[in-house]
Design an enzyme around this catalytic site. Structure first.
Site, PDB file in Angstrom:
ATOM      1  N   ARG A 157      24.602  26.730  34.314  1.00 52.13           N
ATOM      2  CA  ARG A 157      24.648  27.939  34.350  1.00 52.13           C
ATOM      3  C   ARG A 157      25.563  28.355  32.937  1.00 52.13           C
ATOM      4  O   ARG A 157      26.271  27.280  32.585  1.00 52.13           O
ATOM      5  CB  ARG A 157      25.611  28.535  35.506  1.00 52.13           C
ATOM      6  CG  ARG A 157      24.952  28.296  36.855  1.00 52.13           C
ATOM      7  CD  ARG A 157      25.795  28.764  37.967  1.00 52.13           C
ATOM      8  NE  ARG A 157      25.240  28.572  39.197  1.00 52.13           N
ATOM      9  CZ  ARG A 157      25.592  27.867  40.097  1.00 52.13           C
ATOM     10  NH1 ARG A 157      26.266  26.685  39.657  1.00 52.13           N
ATOM     11  NH2 ARG A 157      24.807  27.748  41.317  1.00 52.13           N
ATOM     12  N   LYS A 181      30.050  27.502  41.032  1.00 58.21           N
ATOM     13  CA  LYS A 181      30.428  28.492  41.826  1.00 58.21           C
ATOM     14  C   LYS A 181      31.458  27.943  42.898  1.00 58.21           C
ATOM     15  O   LYS A 181      31.342  26.990  43.571  1.00 58.21           O
ATOM     16  CB  LYS A 181      29.602  29.206  42.442  1.00 58.21           C
ATOM     17  CG  LYS A 181      28.495  30.152  41.519  1.00 58.21           C
ATOM     18  CD  LYS A 181      27.317  30.689  42.069  1.00 58.21           C
ATOM     19  CE  LYS A 181      26.567  31.613  41.089  1.00 58.21           C
ATOM     20  NZ  LYS A 181      25.447  32.337  41.430  1.00 58.21           N
ATOM     21  N   HIS A 250      20.410  31.496  31.083  1.00 58.10           N
ATOM     22  CA  HIS A 250      19.620  31.329  32.329  1.00 58.10           C
ATOM     23  C   HIS A 250      18.176  30.803  32.470  1.00 58.10           C
ATOM     24  O   HIS A 250      17.691  30.064  33.263  1.00 58.10           O
ATOM     25  CB  HIS A 250      19.709  32.493  33.282  1.00 58.10           C
ATOM     26  CG  HIS A 250      20.336  31.954  34.795  1.00 58.10           C
ATOM     27  ND1 HIS A 250      21.554  31.359  34.980  1.00 58.10           N
ATOM     28  CD2 HIS A 250      20.110  32.155  35.972  1.00 58.10           C
ATOM     29  CE1 HIS A 250      21.749  31.296  36.193  1.00 58.10           C
ATOM     30  NE2 HIS A 250      20.748  31.538  36.731  1.00 58.10           N
ATOM     31  N   ARG A 253      18.209  27.125  32.298  1.00 59.87           N
ATOM     32  CA  ARG A 253      18.415  26.689  33.463  1.00 59.87           C
ATOM     33  C   ARG A 253      17.260  26.701  34.382  1.00 59.87           C
ATOM     34  O   ARG A 253      16.769  25.874  35.033  1.00 59.87           O
ATOM     35  CB  ARG A 253      19.364  27.604  34.312  1.00 59.87           C
ATOM     36  CG  ARG A 253      19.940  26.851  35.582  1.00 59.87           C
ATOM     37  CD  ARG A 253      21.068  27.599  36.095  1.00 59.87           C
ATOM     38  NE  ARG A 253      21.250  27.786  37.390  1.00 59.87           N
ATOM     39  CZ  ARG A 253      21.784  26.707  38.202  1.00 59.87           C
ATOM     40  NH1 ARG A 253      22.234  25.456  37.603  1.00 59.87           N
ATOM     41  NH2 ARG A 253      21.955  26.951  39.589  1.00 59.87           N
ATOM     42  N   HIS A 276      22.951  24.506  44.205  1.00 62.99           N
ATOM     43  CA  HIS A 276      22.501  25.564  45.408  1.00 62.99           C
ATOM     44  C   HIS A 276      22.929  25.250  46.745  1.00 62.99           C
ATOM     45  O   HIS A 276      22.896  24.212  46.980  1.00 62.99           O
ATOM     46  CB  HIS A 276      21.290  25.948  45.399  1.00 62.99           C
ATOM     47  CG  HIS A 276      20.463  26.578  44.048  1.00 62.99           C
ATOM     48  ND1 HIS A 276      19.023  26.780  43.893  1.00 62.99           N
ATOM     49  CD2 HIS A 276      21.194  27.201  43.203  1.00 62.99           C
ATOM     50  CE1 HIS A 276      19.055  27.426  42.796  1.00 62.99           C
ATOM     51  NE2 HIS A 276      20.245  27.704  42.306  1.00 62.99           N
ATOM     52  N   TYR A 285      11.506  28.203  42.892  1.00 66.24           N
ATOM     53  CA  TYR A 285      10.676  27.306  41.834  1.00 66.24           C
ATOM     54  C   TYR A 285       9.556  26.680  42.323  1.00 66.24           C
ATOM     55  O   TYR A 285       8.764  26.328  41.639  1.00 66.24           O
ATOM     56  CB  TYR A 285      11.808  26.453  41.327  1.00 66.24           C
ATOM     57  CG  TYR A 285      12.967  27.052  40.709  1.00 66.24           C
ATOM     58  CD1 TYR A 285      12.782  27.523  39.558  1.00 66.24           C
ATOM     59  CD2 TYR A 285      14.208  26.924  41.436  1.00 66.24           C
ATOM     60  CE1 TYR A 285      13.925  28.092  38.810  1.00 66.24           C
ATOM     61  CE2 TYR A 285      15.345  27.502  40.645  1.00 66.24           C
ATOM     62  CZ  TYR A 285      15.122  27.935  39.778  1.00 66.24           C
ATOM     63  OH  TYR A 285      16.261  28.648  38.996  1.00 66.24           O
TER      64      TYR A 285
END
Length: 312
Positions: A157, A181, A250, A253, A276, A285
């Site tokens: 990210r 995150k 992004h 990514r 994730h 994806y």
């Protein structure tokens, strides 16, 4: 003081709309932009009512609102636009309740259909290779080359790339510790091209950055590079590298994730690499992968007989 008692005879729908427009303009003093949005939304509803011979509010029911939503959706109005349309309708009906023209807000509880989630834009493998091939031996070019190589190599990210410190790199094992995150850390492999670009960059970095600065990516002033600076650099690189469309961090990514899934077919692996929390986030994806497979099939199979979107 506003008179809340109902009129002796039903007021025509058009007059109630006119009263609402005066209310939002004079009493609420909403902006011209907001007034225009209300007028546009309520005009759609007025047209629908006219098509159903509805001239007075008391003739309306919840089913009419549902019918209007369905019709507007069929005509191409998306989920977000329909949500705003319903919000305008609720405001108008609430005004009518205050005036005593309606007993209930018949738009309450009605929801708009969800818009399909847009698939992320990605570069194909050739485009990605073209983009990260940053030429030049000066400070900026060496930094940008290392930055885009690393983002694409490890699926970072923007915030993760900017917050990296030199000590986050394990040169011996070619691994990188990333803080994502929720302050969660994960360890990622770094590709050979990215490692070479990073070593080259660190030699240039010494000329502008103090030894006590921990940041991996810095400016010529010797400070940690900002999110905005990276975004601007990638915009400029998009032009410099001859890309058809601007490339943002992004997108690199997304490209990393798509190419990894395309090659490995391992969704759990891609989830772990991307950091994730839920695999449902990673599953987008798989749709990209299926799109790619369909395009390859259409081009390669002699009897595919399928039309592409451009041909439809």
């Amino acid at each position: 003081m506003t008179d809340l008692s109902p009129p002796a005879t039903p007021m025509p729908f058009a007059e109630q709309l006119a009263a609402f427009y005066i209310y939002i303009r004079s009493e609420r003093q909403l902006s011209i932009h907001t007034q225009t949005s209300y007028a546009r939304d309520l005009e759609k509803f007025q047209i629908f009512c006219a098509s159903k011979s509805i001239k007075e509010l008391h003739m309306l029911g919840v089913n009419h609102i549902r019918m209007a939503v369905a019709q507007l959706h069929r005509e191409g109005l998306g989920g977000k636009s329909l949500q705003r349309w319903l919000s305008s309708l609720r405001s108008f009906f609430q005004f009518c309740i205050r005036r005593g023209w309606l007993k209930n807000n018949i738009a309450d509880g009605i929801t708009a259909p969800k818009s399909p989630k847009a698939l992320p834009k990605v570069l194909d493998a050739d485009q990605a290779a073209q983009f990260v091939q940053v030429e030049g031996d000066d400070f900026i070019n060496k930094r940008d080359r290392a930055l885009v190589e690393l983002i694409y190599s490890s699926g970072l990210r923007l915030a993760e790339a900017v917050s990296l410190d030199i000590n986050d790199i394990d040169w011996g094992d070619a691994m990188l510790t990333v803080t994502g995150k929720g302050r969660k850390t994960r360890t990622l492999p770094v590709g050979s091209h990215a490692l070479t670009a990073l070593k080259d960059w660190l030699e240039a970095r010494k000329l502008y950055t103090q030894n006590d600065e921990p940041a991996l990516f810095t400016t010529q002033r010797g400070q940690r590079i900002s999110h905005r600076a990276v975004q601007m650099r990638l915009q400029q690189l998009s032009i410099q590298q001859g890309m058809d469309n601007p490339v943002h961090p992004h997108m690199l990514r997304h490209s990393f994730a798509s190419h990894m899934l395309e090659s490995s077919g391992d969704l759990r692996l891609v989830q772990e690499l991307l950091g994730h929390a839920n695999i449902s986030t990673t599953q987008v994806y798989t749709h990209l992968d299926f799109q790619h497979l369909a395009k390859v099939y259409d081009k390669a199979h002699p009897r595919a007989g399928r039309k592409t979107d451009d041909e439809v």
